[in-house]
Every structure is written in C-alpha cells, then in structure tokens.
Design a protein around this motif. Structure first.
Motif, mmCIF file in Angstrom:
data_model
loop_
_atom_site.group_PDB
_atom_site.id
_atom_site.type_symbol
_atom_site.label_atom_id
_atom_site.label_comp_id
_atom_site.label_asym_id
_atom_site.label_seq_id
_atom_site.Cartn_x
_atom_site.Cartn_y
_atom_site.Cartn_z
ATOM 1 N N ALA A 1 0.873 -1.177 0.000
ATOM 2 C CA ALA A 1 0.000 0.000 0.000
ATOM 3 C C ALA A 1 0.909 1.225 0.000
ATOM 4 N N HIS A 2 0.478 2.288 -0.691
ATOM 5 C CA HIS A 2 1.418 3.382 -0.884
ATOM 6 C C HIS A 2 0.723 4.682 -1.249
ATOM 7 N N THR A 3 1.484 5.763 -1.145
ATOM 8 C CA THR A 3 1.076 7.053 -1.685
ATOM 9 C C THR A 3 1.816 7.240 -3.011
ATOM 10 N N SER A 4 1.508 8.298 -3.709
ATOM 11 C CA SER A 4 2.177 8.575 -4.984
ATOM 12 C C SER A 4 3.635 8.969 -4.771
ATOM 13 N N PHE A 5 4.464 8.602 -5.718
ATOM 14 C CA PHE A 5 5.860 9.049 -5.796
ATOM 15 C C PHE A 5 6.668 8.754 -4.535
ATOM 16 N N CYS A 6 6.448 7.571 -3.953
ATOM 17 C CA CYS A 6 7.159 7.220 -2.726
ATOM 18 C C CYS A 6 8.197 6.123 -2.940
ATOM 19 N N GLY A 7 8.337 5.631 -4.166
ATOM 20 C CA GLY A 7 9.287 4.560 -4.437
ATOM 21 C C GLY A 7 8.654 3.180 -4.471
ATOM 22 N N SER A 8 7.331 3.114 -4.397
ATOM 23 C CA SER A 8 6.660 1.808 -4.346
ATOM 24 C C SER A 8 6.833 1.009 -5.645
ATOM 25 N N THR A 9 6.865 1.684 -6.777
ATOM 26 C CA THR A 9 7.067 0.963 -8.042
ATOM 27 C C THR A 9 8.472 0.379 -8.082
ATOM 28 N N LEU A 10 9.449 1.131 -7.640
ATOM 29 C CA LEU A 10 10.819 0.621 -7.590
ATOM 30 C C LEU A 10 10.900 -0.590 -6.664
ATOM 31 N N LEU A 11 10.293 -0.492 -5.485
ATOM 32 C CA LEU A 11 10.302 -1.627 -4.556
ATOM 33 C C LEU A 11 9.596 -2.836 -5.169
ATOM 34 N N MET B 1 -9.563 -0.676 -1.362
ATOM 35 C CA MET B 1 -9.046 -2.033 -1.181
ATOM 36 C C MET B 1 -8.859 -2.356 0.284
ATOM 37 N N LEU B 2 -8.219 -1.431 1.000
ATOM 38 C CA LEU B 2 -7.901 -1.696 2.395
ATOM 39 C C LEU B 2 -9.147 -1.922 3.229
ATOM 40 N N SER B 3 -10.228 -1.250 2.889
ATOM 41 C CA SER B 3 -11.455 -1.434 3.667
ATOM 42 C C SER B 3 -12.138 -2.764 3.361
ATOM 43 N N HIS B 4 -11.681 -3.485 2.342
ATOM 44 C CA HIS B 4 -12.273 -4.776 1.982
ATOM 45 C C HIS B 4 -11.317 -5.953 2.161
ATOM 46 N N LEU B 5 -10.124 -5.713 2.688
ATOM 47 C CA LEU B 5 -9.160 -6.807 2.837
ATOM 48 C C LEU B 5 -9.662 -7.840 3.834
ATOM 49 N N PRO B 6 -9.339 -9.112 3.580
ATOM 50 C CA PRO B 6 -9.697 -10.145 4.560
ATOM 51 C C PRO B 6 -9.019 -9.866 5.897
ATOM 52 N N THR B 7 -9.711 -10.179 6.965
ATOM 53 C CA THR B 7 -9.173 -9.946 8.307
ATOM 54 C C THR B 7 -8.853 -11.260 9.004
ATOM 55 N N ASP B 8 -8.507 -12.267 8.201
ATOM 56 C CA ASP B 8 -8.258 -13.595 8.760
ATOM 57 C C ASP B 8 -6.781 -13.871 9.021
ATOM 58 N N GLY B 9 -5.948 -12.837 8.995
ATOM 59 C CA GLY B 9 -4.531 -13.007 9.268
ATOM 60 C C GLY B 9 -3.719 -13.449 8.066
ATOM 61 N N ARG B 10 -4.330 -13.546 6.898
ATOM 62 C CA ARG B 10 -3.616 -14.002 5.709
ATOM 63 C C ARG B 10 -3.127 -12.838 4.835
ATOM 64 N N THR B 11 -3.296 -11.624 5.321
ATOM 65 C CA THR B 11 -2.854 -10.452 4.573
ATOM 66 C C THR B 11 -1.590 -9.900 5.218
ATOM 67 N N LEU B 12 -0.560 -9.782 4.412
ATOM 68 C CA LEU B 12 0.683 -9.158 4.850
ATOM 69 C C LEU B 12 0.805 -7.853 4.084
ATOM 70 N N MET B 13 0.987 -6.753 4.794
ATOM 71 C CA MET B 13 0.987 -5.463 4.123
ATOM 72 C C MET B 13 2.171 -4.611 4.570
ATOM 73 N N VAL B 14 2.793 -3.980 3.587
ATOM 74 C CA VAL B 14 3.819 -2.971 3.824
ATOM 75 C C VAL B 14 3.236 -1.665 3.309
#
Length: 167
Positions: A57-67, A135-148
C-alpha cells in the motif's frame, strides 16, 4: 460486465512498469473474454482457498514501483504492479452500494492476483494509489494479509511530482 483473460508470462510482466492500460500485457496478443457472471460462477465452483495477500500500500511518488520491481526481480517472486482489474473494481466500488456483489468480485480479483506460474512462487500486489483506500477497507481480516505501507513526507511531494513529470 466482462472479464478478459490475457495470455502472458512472468518475463513479459517483469518487462513493463505497470499492469494497467498503459502497457500491453499479452505477450501473444491472445485473450479470452467471458461474461463476469460466468467468471464468478467458475470462481464459486472452485474449492475455496483463502489466498495469502502480500500487499504494497502506498502514496504517490514514494518509491513503491521501484520496490515492487525489485521484489519481482527476486527468484520465486511475481510482482503485480497496478493491475487494471483492481483499478476498475475500485472505480466500480465507489459508485455501487456494498450489496451489489463487491465482496464476491473483490475475492475473485484478489484470488487471480495471488496466482503465479509456479506453485512455490509468491505473489506481491501493488495496487494503484487511488485504489488503496477502497481495497484496504475490503481486505480479509483472517490473518492471511501481509501489508507494507510506503509513504513520502508531504513536504517532499511537490518535488517528487515535478521530477516524475520531467522524466
């Protein structure tokens, strides 16, 4: 509504920066189009596995595409960068009430982006920044989501935006 499935390869997806309308994603030009209802029926008929979601998950122009590209260069990692179906789902979700099948379609789309070419590979998903909130408001809450979460200091945003536009 319809689903378009494209024949592609990891090599081809790795070569393009984004997996949205800016890039040709099929390496053969072949596609299969089926009605959305048929795709959802197929999804419901499969044994329901809960995919592990690895999300940037990211904001614009933060390097997320590079990562995301760096992660995709690692052996055993498939990196999906700003896939068009999530953009379309997000736009659709903004205009619909929650009882219109959003959850089913979201589960279907996430399930598709949890897939890889080799069952031992892992998938990383980097949505478009404007799709993050929905997306974040609809993510599963069963512990199977890993987010940076990646962000940029608000004071640096104008400079990053100007540099991106100049490039």
């Amino acid at each position: 509504s319809k689903c378009v499935f494209l024949q592609t390869s990891k090599r081809h997806l790795d070569a393009v920066a984004f997996h949205d309308g800016r890039s040709a994603l099929s390496d053969t030009g072949e596609s299969i189009t089926i009605p959305l209802d048929a795709a959802l029926d197929w999804h419901r008929a499969l044994p329901q596995q809960k995919p592990r979601i690895r999300l940037l998950a990211h904001t614009s122009f933060c390097g997320s595409t590079l990562l995301a590209r760096c992660l995709g260069d690692l052996p055993g990692v498939v990196s999906y960068r700003e896939p068009q179906p999530l953009i379309e789902w997000s736009d659709w979700a903004q205009s619909k009430s929650p009882d219109t099948g959003l959850k089913t379609i979201y589960a279907f789309v996430l399930g598709q982006y949890a897939k890889t070419w080799d069952e031992t590979d892992i998938a990383v998903l980097k949505p478009s920044n404007w799709a993050n909130d929905r997306m974040l408001s609809h993510l599963p809450t069963d512990g199977r989501t890993l987010m940076v979460t990646l962000t940029i200091d608000a004071r640096d945003t104008p400079l990053a935006t100007a540099q991106a536009r100049a490039a």
